[in-house]
Design a protein around this motif. Structure first.
Motif, PDB file in Angstrom:
ATOM      1  N   VAL A  20      41.953  39.372-127.401  1.00  0.00           N
ATOM      2  CA  VAL A  20      40.963  39.223-128.472  1.00  0.00           C
ATOM      3  C   VAL A  20      41.623  39.007-129.828  1.00  0.00           C
ATOM      4  O   VAL A  20      41.051  38.354-130.704  1.00  0.00           O
ATOM      5  N   GLY A  21      42.831  39.541-130.005  1.00  0.00           N
ATOM      6  CA  GLY A  21      43.545  39.333-131.254  1.00  0.00           C
ATOM      7  C   GLY A  21      43.939  37.880-131.445  1.00  0.00           C
ATOM      8  O   GLY A  21      43.853  37.332-132.550  1.00  0.00           O
ATOM      9  N   ASN A  22      44.394  37.223-130.359  1.00  0.00           N
ATOM     10  CA  ASN A  22      44.692  35.788-130.422  1.00  0.00           C
ATOM     11  C   ASN A  22      43.442  34.999-130.783  1.00  0.00           C
ATOM     12  O   ASN A  22      43.486  34.084-131.608  1.00  0.00           O
ATOM     13  N   PHE A  23      42.329  35.378-130.172  1.00  0.00           N
ATOM     14  CA  PHE A  23      41.075  34.643-130.351  1.00  0.00           C
ATOM     15  C   PHE A  23      40.566  34.738-131.784  1.00  0.00           C
ATOM     16  O   PHE A  23      40.196  33.736-132.393  1.00  0.00           O
ATOM     17  N   VAL A  24      40.564  35.949-132.329  1.00  0.00           N
ATOM     18  CA  VAL A  24      40.047  36.121-133.692  1.00  0.00           C
ATOM     19  C   VAL A  24      41.032  35.603-134.739  1.00  0.00           C
ATOM     20  O   VAL A  24      40.647  35.314-135.875  1.00  0.00           O
ATOM     21  N   GLY A  25      42.285  35.435-134.355  1.00  0.00           N
ATOM     22  CA  GLY A  25      43.297  34.999-135.302  1.00  0.00           C
ATOM     23  C   GLY A  25      43.292  33.517-135.591  1.00  0.00           C
ATOM     24  O   GLY A  25      43.881  33.079-136.580  1.00  0.00           O
ATOM     25  N   SER A  26      42.652  32.721-134.740  1.00  0.00           N
ATOM     26  CA  SER A  26      42.628  31.278-135.010  1.00  0.00           C
ATOM     27  C   SER A  26      41.435  30.581-134.361  1.00  0.00           C
ATOM     28  O   SER A  26      40.638  29.937-135.026  1.00  0.00           O
ATOM     29  N   MET A  27      41.304  30.717-133.048  1.00  0.00           N
ATOM     30  CA  MET A  27      40.297  29.951-132.302  1.00  0.00           C
ATOM     31  C   MET A  27      38.875  30.260-132.731  1.00  0.00           C
ATOM     32  O   MET A  27      38.069  29.350-132.994  1.00  0.00           O
ATOM     33  N   CYS A  28      38.541  31.538-132.812  1.00  0.00           N
ATOM     34  CA  CYS A  28      37.169  31.936-133.138  1.00  0.00           C
ATOM     35  C   CYS A  28      36.750  31.465-134.536  1.00  0.00           C
ATOM     36  O   CYS A  28      35.703  30.817-134.682  1.00  0.00           O
ATOM     37  N   PRO A  29      37.525  31.761-135.585  1.00  0.00           N
ATOM     38  CA  PRO A  29      37.113  31.289-136.913  1.00  0.00           C
ATOM     39  C   PRO A  29      37.102  29.771-137.032  1.00  0.00           C
ATOM     40  O   PRO A  29      36.250  29.207-137.727  1.00  0.00           O
ATOM     41  N   ALA A  30      38.038  29.100-136.363  1.00  0.00           N
ATOM     42  CA  ALA A  30      38.062  27.632-136.407  1.00  0.00           C
ATOM     43  C   ALA A  30      36.800  27.066-135.761  1.00  0.00           C
ATOM     44  O   ALA A  30      36.194  26.113-136.275  1.00  0.00           O
TER      45      ALA A  30
ATOM     46  N   ILE B 200      42.726  28.634-119.075  1.00  0.00           N
ATOM     47  CA  ILE B 200      42.473  29.029-120.460  1.00  0.00           C
ATOM     48  C   ILE B 200      41.423  28.134-121.103  1.00  0.00           C
ATOM     49  O   ILE B 200      40.575  28.604-121.862  1.00  0.00           O
ATOM     50  N   LYS B 201      41.460  26.852-120.804  1.00  0.00           N
ATOM     51  CA  LYS B 201      40.440  25.932-121.315  1.00  0.00           C
ATOM     52  C   LYS B 201      39.052  26.377-120.853  1.00  0.00           C
ATOM     53  O   LYS B 201      38.099  26.426-121.637  1.00  0.00           O
ATOM     54  N   SER B 202      38.952  26.726-119.580  1.00  0.00           N
ATOM     55  CA  SER B 202      37.679  27.201-119.037  1.00  0.00           C
ATOM     56  C   SER B 202      37.247  28.502-119.704  1.00  0.00           C
ATOM     57  O   SER B 202      36.056  28.712-119.977  1.00  0.00           O
ATOM     58  N   LEU B 203      38.209  29.361-120.002  1.00  0.00           N
ATOM     59  CA  LEU B 203      37.900  30.641-120.633  1.00  0.00           C
ATOM     60  C   LEU B 203      37.344  30.443-122.043  1.00  0.00           C
ATOM     61  O   LEU B 203      36.360  31.072-122.434  1.00  0.00           O
ATOM     62  N   PHE B 204      37.960  29.562-122.807  1.00  0.00           N
ATOM     63  CA  PHE B 204      37.457  29.285-124.154  1.00  0.00           C
ATOM     64  C   PHE B 204      36.061  28.669-124.105  1.00  0.00           C
ATOM     65  O   PHE B 204      35.228  28.929-124.981  1.00  0.00           O
ATOM     66  N   GLU B 205      35.815  27.865-123.098  1.00  0.00           N
ATOM     67  CA  GLU B 205      34.475  27.288-122.947  1.00  0.00           C
ATOM     68  C   GLU B 205      33.449  28.377-122.625  1.00  0.00           C
ATOM     69  O   GLU B 205      32.298  28.301-123.064  1.00  0.00           O
TER      70      GLU B 205
ATOM     71  N   CYS C 227      33.143  27.857-127.175  1.00  0.00           N
ATOM     72  CA  CYS C 227      33.874  27.052-128.152  1.00  0.00           C
ATOM     73  C   CYS C 227      33.520  25.576-127.972  1.00  0.00           C
ATOM     74  O   CYS C 227      33.407  25.099-126.835  1.00  0.00           O
ATOM     75  N   SER C 228      33.348  24.881-129.079  1.00  0.00           N
ATOM     76  CA  SER C 228      32.884  23.488-129.060  1.00  0.00           C
ATOM     77  C   SER C 228      33.996  22.541-129.505  1.00  0.00           C
ATOM     78  O   SER C 228      33.905  21.923-130.566  1.00  0.00           O
ATOM     79  N   PHE C 229      35.034  22.418-128.705  1.00  0.00           N
ATOM     80  CA  PHE C 229      36.122  21.517-129.063  1.00  0.00           C
ATOM     81  C   PHE C 229      35.661  20.066-129.049  1.00  0.00           C
ATOM     82  O   PHE C 229      34.904  19.669-128.168  1.00  0.00           O
ATOM     83  N   THR C 230      36.149  19.298-130.001  1.00  0.00           N
ATOM     84  CA  THR C 230      36.029  17.858-129.866  1.00  0.00           C
ATOM     85  C   THR C 230      36.929  17.424-128.712  1.00  0.00           C
ATOM     86  O   THR C 230      36.557  16.587-127.899  1.00  0.00           O
ATOM     87  N   TYR C 231      38.108  18.077-128.659  1.00  0.00           N
ATOM     88  CA  TYR C 231      39.019  17.834-127.540  1.00  0.00           C
ATOM     89  C   TYR C 231      39.997  18.995-127.435  1.00  0.00           C
ATOM     90  O   TYR C 231      40.598  19.392-128.426  1.00  0.00           O
ATOM     91  N   TYR C 232      40.100  19.524-126.221  1.00  0.00           N
ATOM     92  CA  TYR C 232      41.089  20.566-125.936  1.00  0.00           C
ATOM     93  C   TYR C 232      42.106  19.975-124.969  1.00  0.00           C
ATOM     94  O   TYR C 232      41.837  19.803-123.786  1.00  0.00           O
ATOM     95  N   GLY C 233      43.259  19.614-125.498  1.00  0.00           N
ATOM     96  CA  GLY C 233      44.269  18.962-124.681  1.00  0.00           C
ATOM     97  C   GLY C 233      45.437  19.859-124.364  1.00  0.00           C
ATOM     98  O   GLY C 233      45.293  21.076-124.220  1.00  0.00           O
ATOM     99  N   LYS C 234      46.630  19.268-124.295  1.00  0.00           N
ATOM    100  CA  LYS C 234      47.831  20.033-123.960  1.00  0.00           C
ATOM    101  C   LYS C 234      49.035  19.300-124.523  1.00  0.00           C
ATOM    102  O   LYS C 234      49.027  18.070-124.686  1.00  0.00           O
ATOM    103  N   THR C 235      50.080  20.039-124.816  1.00  0.00           N
ATOM    104  CA  THR C 235      51.264  19.431-125.424  1.00  0.00           C
ATOM    105  C   THR C 235      52.086  18.636-124.420  1.00  0.00           C
ATOM    106  O   THR C 235      52.785  17.699-124.801  1.00  0.00           O
ATOM    107  N   HIS C 236      52.013  19.006-123.136  1.00  0.00           N
ATOM    108  CA  HIS C 236      52.791  18.296-122.122  1.00  0.00           C
ATOM    109  C   HIS C 236      51.985  17.082-121.630  1.00  0.00           C
ATOM    110  O   HIS C 236      51.436  17.082-120.531  1.00  0.00           O
TER     111      HIS C 236
END
Length: 540
Positions: free
Chosen positions: A18-28, A77-82, A86-95
């Protein structure tokens, strides 16, 4: 003009807490949703940070190839955020190939512009496993705060960036042994020192647009003196370096993860440049305070140094830490709760509301029993839920004619809307939520003082009509925070959120009879509940 909104790319080697989530993803996500209902052109880009030693180390533990584990965890993790709405325009990956191409282009441009230098460094080598130990493959005692499990690149306790040679009593995290040699090797680095003067001016120019912790910490690093920062590592997992003589190395994870914001957008659309190279656009970034150095110094420098026309970060929201019962969240010490486990106790919207209520915007904040009671019981259930239930029960079996309203109360509603817009435009997430909470309190006070259950005819109709307007705006203002519950409430008013925008009260009233069509076939039931006892017990 587009608003390009990003959240720090989560490491995909384990489930975020939850700390990761509130630190960036949730407010964004909240800010992105707010911009959608305001009618702004915005995109929300994020994705899995798949390279680096955490993934390699986890793959070793699981006895599987790192790319296979990375893909598996990315999907999870993508499924978890959904599931957290969360309403991403796009949730991708660095690889991905798009990010690899972007990394190579930016690196080549930096090299051409003389911002890439060769460095020599001392790298730990495990004589037991016969391999170099980079980043998180080595741990020891932090020389600054004494934390005994500091990593080779950063201490998670005090946040200081480290070099493995600084660790006291270092150990290999693969075999657990201390049979370590330190060997001199060559790497490539970005010459951050060449950007010192420019960075100082750039940071000061954004003083009013960045959080104070981002400004102060970034300036302190510049004042201490910047030096070249390695962008390569002696390992196998990652993008191989496209420079002769260094092909056996890979790019350091921070380098391709920062570029990942661009690469992921490129993976999303062939028109990616309209977001990243139009200087009229605004780049707004959300991340935790442990990422300040990367986003305020390194990312702007590599964009500026490439001279490829990229926009630079304009607004920065660096969150402080979320504590758990006044203790720092730590997976290794089993302090805190991860996002998957959290859903066993409460639905996602409850967690979104709770975390936004306590969001650590201005200082470390503790999630504890009292916060649970204040946020969920007193505000979400007893205040907001109570208003919704009261208005809908009054509306049940009533003939609704939305023509006459209490003008004084409408003025009060306008004040809350204007305050909400001002706070959300300024990315004051906590204040924005409290504006919505305040509107609910205002509605409850109005109902209690006007006593519609004692009225009849037009007088009762005016109170009900005005209360419906309050309810409408309450659902709209809360949608960025609790989207599913807000959509559920709006459907009771006959409204689809996809067609809605925040408008002033006068604009709403011109079309309110066509817009709101209350249809309650069954007697309304409470939309919220109090905190589950099982969750309270965790904090007791």
């Amino acid at each position: 003009m587009y608003k390009v909104i990003t959240a720090a790319l989560p490491y995909s080697y384990s489930t975020p807490h939850v700390g990761n989530f509130v630190g960036s993803m949730c407010p964004a996500d909240i800010f992105y949703k707010y911009n959608k209902i305001k009618g702004e052109d915005a995109i929300f880009i994020c994705g899995s940070d798949e390279h680096g030693t955490p993934m390699e180390l986890e793959a070793i533990k699981r006895n599987m190839p790192p790319d296979q584990l990375a893909e598996q965890m990315h999907n999870k993790i993508k499924s978890l955020f959904e599931r957290y709405n969360c309403s991403f325009t796009y949730y991708g990956k660095t690889h991905c190939e798009a990010n690899k191409l972007t990394v190579y282009e930016i690196f080549e441009a930096l090299d051409k512009n003389n911002y890439i230098v060769e460095t020599e460094s001392i790298v730990p080598f495990c004589n037991v496993d016969n391999r170099f130990l980079v980043d998180k493959l080595i741990e020891g005692t932090c020389p600054y705060c004494g934390y005994e499990h500091a990593r080779g690149d950063q201490c998670e306790n005090c946040g200081r960036l480290l070099d493995p040679t600084q660790l006291i009593n270092p150990k290999c995290k693969i075999c657990g042994k201390s049979d370590i040699s330190f060997k001199r090797v060559k790497n490539l680095a970005i010459a951050l020192d060449k950007f010192s003067s420019w960075l100082e001016s750039y940071i000061k120019d954004h003083d009013s647009l960045w959080t104070k912790n981002a400004v102060n910490k970034a300036l302190s690093y510049v004042k201490e003196g910047l030096r070249p920062r390695d962008i390569t590592r002696h390992m196998k997992w990652g993008f191989s370096v496209n420079k002769q003589g260094f092909e056996d190395l890979v790019f350091y994870v921070w380098f391709d993860a920062l570029i990942g914001y661009i690469g992921i957008t490129r993976d999303y659309t062939k028109d990616w440049e309209k977001y990243w190279k139009d200087q009229n656009n605004e780049l707004i970034q959300f991340f935790g305070k442990d990422n300040i150095e990367f986003h305020t110094l390194m990312f702007p420098s590599l964009l500026k140094g490439s001279n490829l026309g990229f926009i630079l970060p304009n607004r920065i929201k660096a969150m402080e830490y979320l504590l758990f019962n006044n203790k720092k969240i730590s997976k290794s010490q089993h302090i805190g709760i991860d996002l998957e486990e959290a859903l066993k106790y409460m639905d996602a919207d409850y967690w979104r509301f709770l975390l936004a209520y306590i969001i650590p915007e201005n200082g470390d904040t503790s999630l504890d029993k009292q916060v649970l009671i204040d946020a969920i019981d007193k505000n979400l259930n007893d205040n907001i839920g109570n208003l919704i239930n009261r208005v809908l029960n009054i509306a049940y079996n009533e003939k609704i004619d939305l023509k006459k309203f209490d003008n004084k109360i409408l003025e009060g509603i306008s004040n809350y809307i204007n305050k909400y817009i001002s706070d959300m435009d300024s990315i004051k997430i906590k204040d924005g939520l409290r504006d919505a909470i305040g509107l609910a309190e205002f509605g409850n006070e109005y109902l209690s003082s006007s006593e519609p259950w004692k009225k009849n005819g037009e007088e009762k109709g005016i109170i009900l009509n005005t209360s419906i307007v309050i309810l409408y705006y309450l659902f709209i203002l809360l949608w960025p925070f609790i989207p599913k519950k807000s959509e559920e409430g709006l459907k009771m008013l006959g409204i689809d959120i996809s067609n809605e925008r925040i408008v002033d009260v006068n604009t709403l009233l011109k079309d309110i009879s066509n817009k709101i069509k209350i249809s309650l076939k069954d007697k309304p039931k409470p939309i919220f509940n109090k905190t589950p006892k099982e969750l309270v017990a965790i904090f007791s």
